[in-house]
Design an enzyme around this catalytic site. Structure first.
Site, short mmCIF file in Angstrom:
data_model
loop_
_atom_site.label_atom_id
_atom_site.label_comp_id
_atom_site.label_asym_id
_atom_site.label_seq_id
_atom_site.Cartn_x
_atom_site.Cartn_y
_atom_site.Cartn_z
N SER A 299 0.93 -1.16 0.11
CA SER A 299 0.12 -0.13 -0.03
C SER A 299 0.90 1.26 -0.05
CB SER A 299 -0.80 -0.05 1.20
OG SER A 299 -1.63 1.18 1.35
N LYS B 224 -4.74 -6.36 3.20
CA LYS B 224 -4.61 -5.20 2.00
C LYS B 224 -6.05 -4.86 1.76
CE LYS B 224 -2.70 -2.39 -0.82
NZ LYS B 224 -3.76 -2.22 -2.01
N HIS C 96 -7.78 -2.94 4.36
CA HIS C 96 -7.26 -1.50 4.18
C HIS C 96 -8.04 -0.75 3.34
CE1 HIS C 96 -4.44 1.05 2.32
NE2 HIS C 96 -3.78 1.36 3.38
N GLU D 212 -9.80 2.60 3.27
CA GLU D 212 -9.45 3.76 2.49
C GLU D 212 -10.82 4.24 1.97
OE1 GLU D 212 -7.37 3.81 -1.76
OE2 GLU D 212 -6.22 3.14 0.09
#
Length: 475
Positions: free
Chosen positions: A133, A187, A190, A194
């Site tokens: 990321s 991820k 994440h 986001e």
């Protein structure tokens, strides 16, 4: 260069792959073999970076690429998710040997990662799913890296990955998070967080633009000020930068010339799908994904605006004075806490479901630099997990006090936006989740009664143990 001298190889010279290869060569000091479907790109990456040329080895075939690598070989795939990954694996695997390591460093559906690891295992090659990321800048200068796969393989990868990872207080933002698809799952969540964070920021921008009537530069100053307190984060920082940027063609604010249509590459949807499969209410993340979908229907939105009208500014009760801006800031803080709570609830449930034993506090630690959602807020999450078991972030003492102080601001902002016809889907979803979560006696007792009536699905009673079915009157 003669063969077998590259420390590792990167396959895929797109923006992210080229940036990661340069990071390995520059910050890691490694010699990197470069591979790509169109070989001209591999030479282009070397020629465009003469200061690193001696550590960059362009190749013109898979055979050439593999022949440059030291044994045991480390190959990093950085290609688009889905079939391109399988295609590249099919090309390179026949040239690898037991003990070699094949890393998928792109965005990937963790289910594909689990499948690929099982398929590769009989060959003796180690397959690693690795979340990266930070976008192009992070890949080049230091990303946050989430590693999944065999823990023993992680020990071999640490010397390669720690030098290129982002650093927070000198500590590299990379770690092994669990077996098979754990790295790619983390991820994915994440990216779901986001999406939610970006959507909530956009909703507050919409209030400031449509209800208060501020100019982009004025809003840029507000976001810059918010970036000095609880909301301090990369996304708030770049919101200020985007709003302040001038358009070289018109001389006005560039943001005013950008089409209101947000793209998405799949990870946000995956986060919501997996949360639903795990029975976790990640409603704020879901609202953000949905909002991007609606944004793509520009012609339909224009027609709906013609028929139904738009924002009712006369009914908007938002103001740009100190009190009004403080209310918006507090609302965004509260909603951000709730979005993270939903993301972490999904990680917690996945850890149980798949037997990963995810290090939840460590995840917050490696997100503190390099990644898109890096923020001051993650320090608090790290400390919360260090202090003991966390059932839900909303119940952690450090967050309980903050949400108590900010939830009324979120309530007022959502109410005023609704009355004015200003869409705030993620802020609204965050508030609804909070209210639902804190209600000791909900309303699904009626839902379960309905299910028992039409489908004999049974129910539990408050006054005694057991499972019950009632003989209901029929409609």
């Amino acid at each position: 260069m003669s063969g077998n001298q590259a420390d590792l190889g990167v396959l895929g010279m797109g923006t992210m792959g080229a940036s990661l290869a340069l990071n390995f060569a520059d910050n890691g000091g490694f010699t990197v073999a470069l591979g790509n479907r169109t070989t001209e790109k591999t030479y282009g990456v070397r020629d465009d970076n003469p200061e690193l040329a001696e550590r960059l080895v362009p190749t013109d075939s898979i055979e050439h690429f593999v022949s440059t690598l030291k044994s045991p070989r480390v190959v990093v795939l950085m290609v688009n998710a889905g079939k391109p990954v399988d295609d590249q694996m099919a090309l390179v695997l026949p040239h690898l040997a037991p003990g070699d390591i094949l890393i998928d460093a792109g965005n990937a559906d963790f289910n594909d990662t689990v499948r690929r690891e099982k398929a590769v295992k009989p060959t003796g090659v180690h397959f690693v799913g690795m979340g990266v990321s930070g976008g192009e800048v992070g890949a080049r200068n230091g990303p946050s890296i989430m590693v999944g796969g065999d823990q023993a393989v992680w020990q071999r990868l640490k010397p390669l990955l720690e030098p290129i990872a982002a650093k927070f207080d000198g500590s590299p933002c990379v770690d092994w998070l669990g077996p098979d698809g754990a790295g790619h799952f983390v991820k994915t969540i994440h990216n779901g967080i986001e999406y939610a964070d970006m959507q909530m920021i956009a909703e507050v921008y919409g209030i400031l633009r449509d209800a208060v009537g501020l100019r982009p530069q004025e809003m840029a100053d507000i976001f810059a000020d918010w970036n000095t307190r609880d909301l301090q984060s990369y996304l708030i920082e770049i919101s200020s930068l985007v709003l302040a940027e001038r358009d070289p063609e018109t001389g006005g604010a560039l943001v005013d010339q950008i089409v209101d249509e947000a793209g998405q590459k799949g990870t946000g949807r995956w986060s919501v799908i997996e949360a639903q499969k795990l029975g976790v209410g990640a409603t704020t993340l879901e609202a953000a994904v949905s909002a991007r979908g609606i944004s793509s229907r520009r012609a339909e939105r224009a027609e709906a605006a013609r028929i139904f009208g738009g924002v009712k500014t006369a009914r908007a009760e938002f103001h740009a004075d100190h009190e009004g801006l403080a209310e918006l800031e507090a609302a965004l803080v509260a909603a951000k806490i709730i979005a993270y709570a939903q993301g972490y609830a999904t990680l917690t449930e996945a850890s149980k479901e798949f037997g990963w034993n995810l290090p939840l506090g460590e995840i917050a630690r490696i997100w503190r630099a390099g990644c898109i959602i890096r923020s001051r807020f993650l320090d608090d999450i790290t400390r919360a997990y260090e202090a003991g078991d966390v059932v839900n972030l909303l119940l952690a003492p450090s967050f309980t006090s903050r949400i108590e102080g900010a939830q009324e601001a979120l309530r007022r902002v959502v109410a005023k936006a609704s009355l004015a016809g200003i869409p705030v889907p993620a802020l609204s979803a965050a508030l609804a989740y909070f209210d639902d979560y804190r209600r000791a006696r909900g309303t699904t007792n009626l839902t379960q009664g309905q299910r028992d009536l039409f489908g004999a699905h049974t129910f539990h009673r408050l006054n005694r143990e057991g499972t019950f079915h009632h003989k209901w009157p029929q409609a």
